[in-house]
Design a protein around this motif. Sequence first.
Motif, short mmCIF file in Angstrom:
data_model
loop_
_atom_site.label_atom_id
_atom_site.label_comp_id
_atom_site.label_asym_id
_atom_site.label_seq_id
_atom_site.Cartn_x
_atom_site.Cartn_y
_atom_site.Cartn_z
N LEU A 21 0.83 -1.20 0.00
CA LEU A 21 0.00 0.00 0.00
C LEU A 21 0.87 1.26 0.00
O LEU A 21 0.62 2.20 -0.75
N GLY A 22 1.91 1.27 0.82
CA GLY A 22 2.82 2.41 0.86
C GLY A 22 3.54 2.61 -0.45
O GLY A 22 3.72 3.75 -0.92
N THR A 23 3.96 1.53 -1.08
CA THR A 23 4.65 1.63 -2.36
C THR A 23 3.73 2.19 -3.44
O THR A 23 4.12 3.07 -4.21
N CYS A 24 2.50 1.70 -3.50
CA CYS A 24 1.55 2.21 -4.49
C CYS A 24 1.23 3.69 -4.27
O CYS A 24 1.18 4.47 -5.22
N GLN A 51 9.59 4.19 -12.05
CA GLN A 51 9.31 3.47 -10.81
C GLN A 51 8.72 2.09 -11.05
O GLN A 51 8.92 1.19 -10.26
N THR A 52 7.98 1.91 -12.14
CA THR A 52 7.32 0.64 -12.37
C THR A 52 8.07 -0.29 -13.32
O THR A 52 7.90 -1.51 -13.24
N LEU A 53 8.91 0.25 -14.19
CA LEU A 53 9.60 -0.58 -15.17
C LEU A 53 10.51 -1.64 -14.54
O LEU A 53 10.48 -2.80 -14.99
N ILE A 56 8.34 -4.54 -13.46
CA ILE A 56 7.76 -5.29 -14.57
C ILE A 56 8.82 -6.17 -15.22
O ILE A 56 8.58 -7.35 -15.50
N VAL A 57 9.99 -5.62 -15.48
CA VAL A 57 11.06 -6.38 -16.12
C VAL A 57 11.51 -7.52 -15.22
O VAL A 57 11.71 -8.66 -15.68
N SER A 58 11.68 -7.24 -13.96
CA SER A 58 12.15 -8.29 -13.06
C SER A 58 11.09 -9.37 -12.83
O SER A 58 11.43 -10.51 -12.54
N ALA A 59 9.82 -9.02 -12.97
CA ALA A 59 8.76 -10.02 -12.78
C ALA A 59 8.83 -11.10 -13.85
O ALA A 59 8.43 -12.24 -13.61
N GLY A 81 18.13 -0.87 -10.19
CA GLY A 81 17.56 -0.48 -11.49
C GLY A 81 16.60 0.69 -11.37
O GLY A 81 16.62 1.61 -12.19
N GLY A 82 15.76 0.67 -10.36
CA GLY A 82 14.86 1.79 -10.14
C GLY A 82 15.59 3.08 -9.82
O GLY A 82 15.22 4.16 -10.27
#
Length: 116
Positions: A21-24, A51-53, A56-59, A81-82
Motif C-alpha cells: 500500500l505504501g509503495t503504491c 518506478q514501475t519498469l 515489470i522487467v524483473s517479474a 535499477g529503479g
Amino acid sequence: MIVAGNRRIGLLWTSTLRWNLGTCLMIVTLAVYVYTTTGSTLSSASTFVAQTLPAIVSALLAGVLVDRWDRLWPVIGVLTGGMVLAALLPPARPGPLAEAPQTETMAARAEAGDDG
C-alpha cells in the motif's frame, strides 16, 4: 481462518499489505507531485515508468532467478535499477502551474494580512 490462528502469518500478511500500500501510494503521489511542479505530463509519465519498469522487467525473470540465486541479489538488482532509471530523469523545471496568477481575493487578503 489461517491468519487468526497463526500469529506469524498474520504479521507477515499485515506487513506485506502495509508495504504494498505504501509503495503504491508513493508511486502515484510522486507522479502527481512531478506534474504539479513541472506541469509536464511527459515528466510525470517518465517518473511513473521509472518506478514501475524495474518491477515489470524483473517479474518476467523473478521465478527463475529466485529459484537459482540467493533472494538478496535480485532484490538489490531491482532497487538499483529503479534508482538508475530515476537518476536518468530530467531535472524538474517550474511549469505553468507554479506561476499561476493571484486572484483579486487572494491579493486583497495578502494586503490585509489575513491568512485565512
